[in-house]
Design a protein around this motif. Sequence first.
Motif, PDB file in Angstrom:
ATOM      1  N   LEU A  60       0.844  -1.193   0.000  1.00  0.00           N
ATOM      2  CA  LEU A  60       0.000   0.000   0.000  1.00  0.00           C
ATOM      3  C   LEU A  60       0.875   1.238   0.000  1.00  0.00           C
ATOM      4  CD1 LEU A  60      -2.733   1.420   0.197  1.00  0.00           C
ATOM      5  CD2 LEU A  60      -2.626   1.131   2.685  1.00  0.00           C
ATOM      6  N   GLY A  61       0.905   1.933  -1.128  1.00  0.00           N
ATOM      7  CA  GLY A  61       1.656   3.173  -1.232  1.00  0.00           C
ATOM      8  C   GLY A  61       0.736   4.370  -1.181  1.00  0.00           C
ATOM      9  N   GLY A  62       1.260   5.506  -1.577  1.00  0.00           N
ATOM     10  CA  GLY A  62       0.450   6.717  -1.558  1.00  0.00           C
ATOM     11  C   GLY A  62      -0.349   6.921  -2.823  1.00  0.00           C
ATOM     12  N   THR A  63      -0.019   6.151  -3.886  1.00  0.00           N
ATOM     13  CA  THR A  63      -0.672   6.324  -5.179  1.00  0.00           C
ATOM     14  C   THR A  63      -1.362   5.060  -5.662  1.00  0.00           C
ATOM     15  OG1 THR A  63       1.079   7.898  -5.749  1.00  0.00           O
ATOM     16  CG2 THR A  63      -0.303   7.115  -7.545  1.00  0.00           C
ATOM     17  N   PHE A  64      -0.775   3.898  -5.368  1.00  0.00           N
ATOM     18  CA  PHE A  64      -1.312   2.625  -5.839  1.00  0.00           C
ATOM     19  C   PHE A  64      -1.389   1.622  -4.702  1.00  0.00           C
ATOM     20  CE2 PHE A  64       0.585   4.442  -9.677  1.00  0.00           C
ATOM     21  CZ  PHE A  64      -0.414   4.240 -10.622  1.00  0.00           C
ATOM     22  N   ALA A  65      -2.290   0.654  -4.873  1.00  0.00           N
ATOM     23  CA  ALA A  65      -2.306  -0.553  -4.058  1.00  0.00           C
ATOM     24  C   ALA A  65      -1.956  -1.706  -4.990  1.00  0.00           C
ATOM     25  CB  ALA A  65      -3.677  -0.780  -3.427  1.00  0.00           C
TER      26      ALA A  65
END
Length: 309
Positions: A8-13
């Motif tokens: 889980l990043g800030g732009t994509f899962a």
Amino acid sequence: MPTLGIDLGGTFARAAVVDAKGNIIASAKMALGERSPSAVVESIAHAAKAAVDAAGMPVQGCGVGAAGQIHGESGVLAVAPNLGWRNVPLGELLRTRLGYPVRVVNDLSAAAWGELNAGAGRGSQDMYTVFVGSGVGSAIIAGNKLVTGGGGVAGELGHIKVVPNGRRCGCGELGCLEAYAGGHNLIAQTRELLATGRSHVLMELTGGDPARVTPVTLEQAADAGDTEAREIYERASLMLAVAIANQVTVLNPARLILGGGVLTHCPGIRRRVVEGVQAFASTTSREGLLISDAELGDDSGLIGAALLA
């Protein structure tokens, strides 16, 4: 039976079905739109379903690597700056939505575990992993076990204080290492310099467009002899080098694994970190130390999260 790993990043899962040896069987990615916990959980669920459907086999559990500080084994994200979250019970929300056990760990813990089992750390039992990307993070493995600390937040290298009452970090505190050396903050400092109009080199490199600023731009400007760009660059590099060297002295790892976009794409910063470890870590802690680049790239967190499930 394989397990599911979530990055889980800030732009994509990103989701991947991973076997017991750390091989990715199938994966999927979903862009994050709205950043509310419920919306992010739905994005994760869609990515997870796509990965499981593509693998064509069931999974027995799910591990999630999330950028943020996590309260022990509770699955609660105390602080997740990239998402603007505080005290979000992500583990419970995902267990309810996915219908199987979920373990939430820090993204660097997941990446380190992936490297230990399937990447640059294979064969080691005592390893320190540092990634410098949008932020600065690290993870400690000692005696083949992940060290999480009494409250679950051991290894938060990015949030050690390097300048008392200094720049504000995304965590909300002042003077953190990440506020000076994390990729987002290197960009912010470079944009501040660009806005002054004093850096002719940055103007030439970017055409005056702050959207074109990256950590690589900063390194290029510093290498070209721009005095103020070099000040930002050298300060960040030295802070990283000293901080990592001090951790080597304290932890005495057999291996130091370096990764993340800034260290990958800015070879000058990586070189200064390695030279700093050699110069500033204690002599005895450096004996036998092997410094390696992370091998698994963006997949380290996916694989590690799945193996920790």
